[in-house]
Design an enzyme around this catalytic site. Sequence first.
Site, PDB file in Angstrom:
ATOM      1  N   ASP A  83       0.860  -1.181   0.000  1.00 12.51           N
ATOM      2  CA  ASP A  83       0.000   0.000   0.000  1.00 12.51           C
ATOM      3  C   ASP A  83       0.898   1.232   0.000  1.00 12.51           C
ATOM      4  OD1 ASP A  83      -1.592   2.247   0.947  1.00 12.51           O
ATOM      5  OD2 ASP A  83      -3.132   0.760   1.373  1.00 12.51           O
ATOM      6  N   ASP A 142      -3.696   2.688  -5.278  1.00 14.53           N
ATOM      7  CA  ASP A 142      -2.397   2.741  -4.623  1.00 14.53           C
ATOM      8  C   ASP A 142      -2.034   1.479  -3.850  1.00 14.53           C
ATOM      9  OD1 ASP A 142      -4.339   3.049  -2.687  1.00 14.53           O
ATOM     10  OD2 ASP A 142      -3.159   4.455  -1.512  1.00 14.53           O
ATOM     11  N   GLU A 143      -2.724   0.375  -4.123  1.00 16.40           N
ATOM     12  CA  GLU A 143      -2.352  -0.846  -3.426  1.00 16.40           C
ATOM     13  C   GLU A 143      -2.470  -2.054  -4.342  1.00 16.40           C
ATOM     14  OE1 GLU A 143      -5.210  -2.278  -0.271  1.00 16.40           O
ATOM     15  OE2 GLU A 143      -5.967  -0.254  -0.558  1.00 16.40           O
TER      16      GLU A 143
END
Length: 188
Positions: free
Chosen positions: A55, A132-133
Amino acid sequence: MESSSELDRLLFFEQARKIFEATYASNPFDTDVADKRILELESTRDLSRIRLHVDMDAFYAAVETLSNPLLKGKPMAVGSMSMISIANYEARKFGVRAAMTGFIALKLCPDLIFIPTVFWDYDPNFMAASLDEAYLDITKVCEKRSITGVEIAKELRSRVYEETGLICSAGVAPNRLLAKVLFSVLGT
């Protein structure tokens, strides 16, 4: 004498009890079936894989700071007065958090700088999906290089920082759910 709201509450619970008894008296929950199903699931669970949950920490804020170096070290949030998508670490020191309304964030941090997302230009009601992960199955890499998942996580975190200046967190476990939970609990 009990109040009418107290009597209403008691009547509600009495009705709920009667419904529960009527439903389950003729069809009690068979724990043997549940126990058998649990054993079946346990026997098929594969804990041999090594999963990594990555993350990017404060990703949107970090990208905005990379795009505009003048923002470095200043409290900043991506979003608007109606909703904040993410706040950088400087803003978090004041209690500003993601999913907070902007007007509350400004009360907590009067010098907060708002950066609108480009999505607002196209749809002011957009809902952000995770950009974003990621989840990675690093089993083969670990085997090939004879290193642990934790070592891969450290290497990845270091590499992301060296190449982009961005910070990421990672959780290692035999499956995605545990990797995410470990990441959330340990914040590694």
